[in-house]
Design a protein around this motif. Structure first.
Motif: not given
Length: 427
Positions: A410-420, A422-427
């Motif tokens: 049932m998940g979608d983009d709301r489930a994506i809390r953060a994205v790294w 190459n070692g850097k936070p981008v979301l």
């Protein structure tokens, strides 16, 4: 400065499609240490805190820290025409895909779509993509420039077609060879970028073009080659008519040197026994595109047979034939397709296919797709209670797999809390 990410962690010590769920390693309170773009350590949160007191800490609480998703087969030029209604494959290409792809001779248009595409995939937790471009070198330049700007590991190639396509989308055997070679030399191995030799599929390439591309692949050690194979029954019949002396669909590639290790075949639904045997013999990769296969009415991939047979299998959105940029939605569709073939894929298998399995299909499992020391730090942080419906189900879970499965389904983009990346936070 090193970064220490804390939360639940999920990694794999083996392949759960052959070894069972025990190949997964879960920590309810774990951590991932990142240094210089790579994972330096994975372990328990308290141990890593004590061992690295100077690290910058980001605590994600109960969220799940995982390798980022890897989309092993996509068409970024189809971003704007995703979810186009009501066609079978060949009509869909002529009605929607080819008119849109003709616009990619314009570098500004290609660059704009590339930006949108990476915005959408990153928002869905995807950190690596293997994409087809168009026949235009400008489309490849735009994709790689955008991937490079974001520090992403990315795979792509100029699509080659010299027949059965509109005039504005046809190249020649010689120009396909020359353009692909030049783009290979310009981009392959630059930072985290990987050129992929890309004949669209044998119906849109003459024998002369397939022969030229086979020659280029033979001249390019370590290069991947991507194409399509046995997606729909009418496509298979078309190939049979176009290549009357071929033993089967795969033979239209094999006889021109386009079968071997490093080959990526999208779909592979309607395979003959000889094709099964040859694909296994050469250790080629098969890329499962479940939302595309259901959306365009292609058929049901035999995930159970392929994984039991020991094939390299990756998972992919196949946007825009696929109806979502989300690998979570793709994982859910893979589960549903397997159910229709009477096989309930375990959550461990599903998550592995979208991460380490796809990395293995791209022959990059030593670099991406898992949480392990030395791996590139491409990470997705997943909220396992991202909606009320998911939260109330996950609250009843007895283990990590039962907690993860509601997000898978049932998940979608709301489930994506953060994205790294190459070692850097981008979301």
């Amino acid at each position: 400065m090193a970064d220490l990410l804390l939360g639940q962690t999920l990694r794999f010590a083996g392949n759960p499609t052959t070894e069972g769920p025990e190949a997964g390693r879960h920590s309810a309170r774990g951590g991932v240490l990142i240094e210089a773009g790579r994972i330096a350590a994975v372990g328990e949160a308290d141990d890593l805190r004590r061992a690295h007191p100077g690290a910058r800490v980001t605590d994600y609480g109960d969220a799940l820290i995982s390798a980022g998703f890897i989309d092993a087969h996509a068409h970024y030029p189809q971003t704007a025409m995703i979810a186009s209604w009501g066609k079978r494959l060949i009509d869909w290409l002529n009605s929607y895909t080819f008119p849109e792809e003709m616009r990619f001779s314009d570098p500004a248009y290609a660059a704009g779509i590339a930006r949108t595409y990476f915005d959408l995939t990153i928002a869905n937790g995807t950190t690596t993509v293997c994409s087809y471009c168009t026949i235009h070198p400008e489309s490849v330049e735009a994709f790689f420039e955008e991937a490079r700007r974001r520090g992403a590991r990315a795979y792509a190639g100029k699509t080659c077609m010299d027949r059965n396509a509109p005039e504005g989308l046809r190249d020649t055997p010689q120009s396909a060879y020359d353009d692909s070679k030049r783009l290979r030399d310009r981009w392959h191995g630059v930072e985290r970028l990987n050129y992929v030799l890309t004949p669209r599929f044998s119906p849109t390439s003459s024998e002369a073009q397939l022969e030229a591309l086979g020659a280029l692949w033979a001249e390019s050690p370590g290069l991947l080659m991507q194409t399509h194979l046995s997606e729909q029954t009418d496509e298979v019949a078309w190939v049979r008519a176009l290549f009357p002396t071929a033993r089967d669909y795969l033979d239209t590639y094999e006889r021109f040197g386009l079968l071997g290790p490093g080959a990526l075949y999208g779909h592979a639904i309607y395979l003959e026994p000889r094709e099964h045997a040859r694909l296994k013999d050469v250790d080629a990769s098969l890329i499962h595109c479940p939302t595309s296969n259901t959306f365009i009415g292609s058929g049901l991939f035999d995930m159970d047979g392929m994984t039991r047979g020991g094939y390299r299998v990756g998972l992919a959105t196949d946007t825009g034939g696929g109806s979502s940029f989300s690998m979570l939605r793709t994982i859910a569709a893979a589960y549903e397709v397997a159910q229709l073939r009477h096989r309930a894929l375990h959550p461990a298998e599903l998550w592995w296919l979208a991460t380490q399995g796809s990395a293995r299909a791209l022959r990059a499992e030593d670099r991406i797709g898992n949480l392990a020391p030395g791996m590139e730090a491409d990470i997705a942080v997943i909220d396992l209670a991202s909606t009320p419906a998911i939260a109330q189900r996950a609250a009843r879970a007895g283990d990590i797999w039962e907690a993860l499965f509601p997000t898978i389904m049932m998940g979608d983009d709301r489930a994506i809390r953060a994205v790294w990346i190459n070692g850097k936070p981008v979301l």
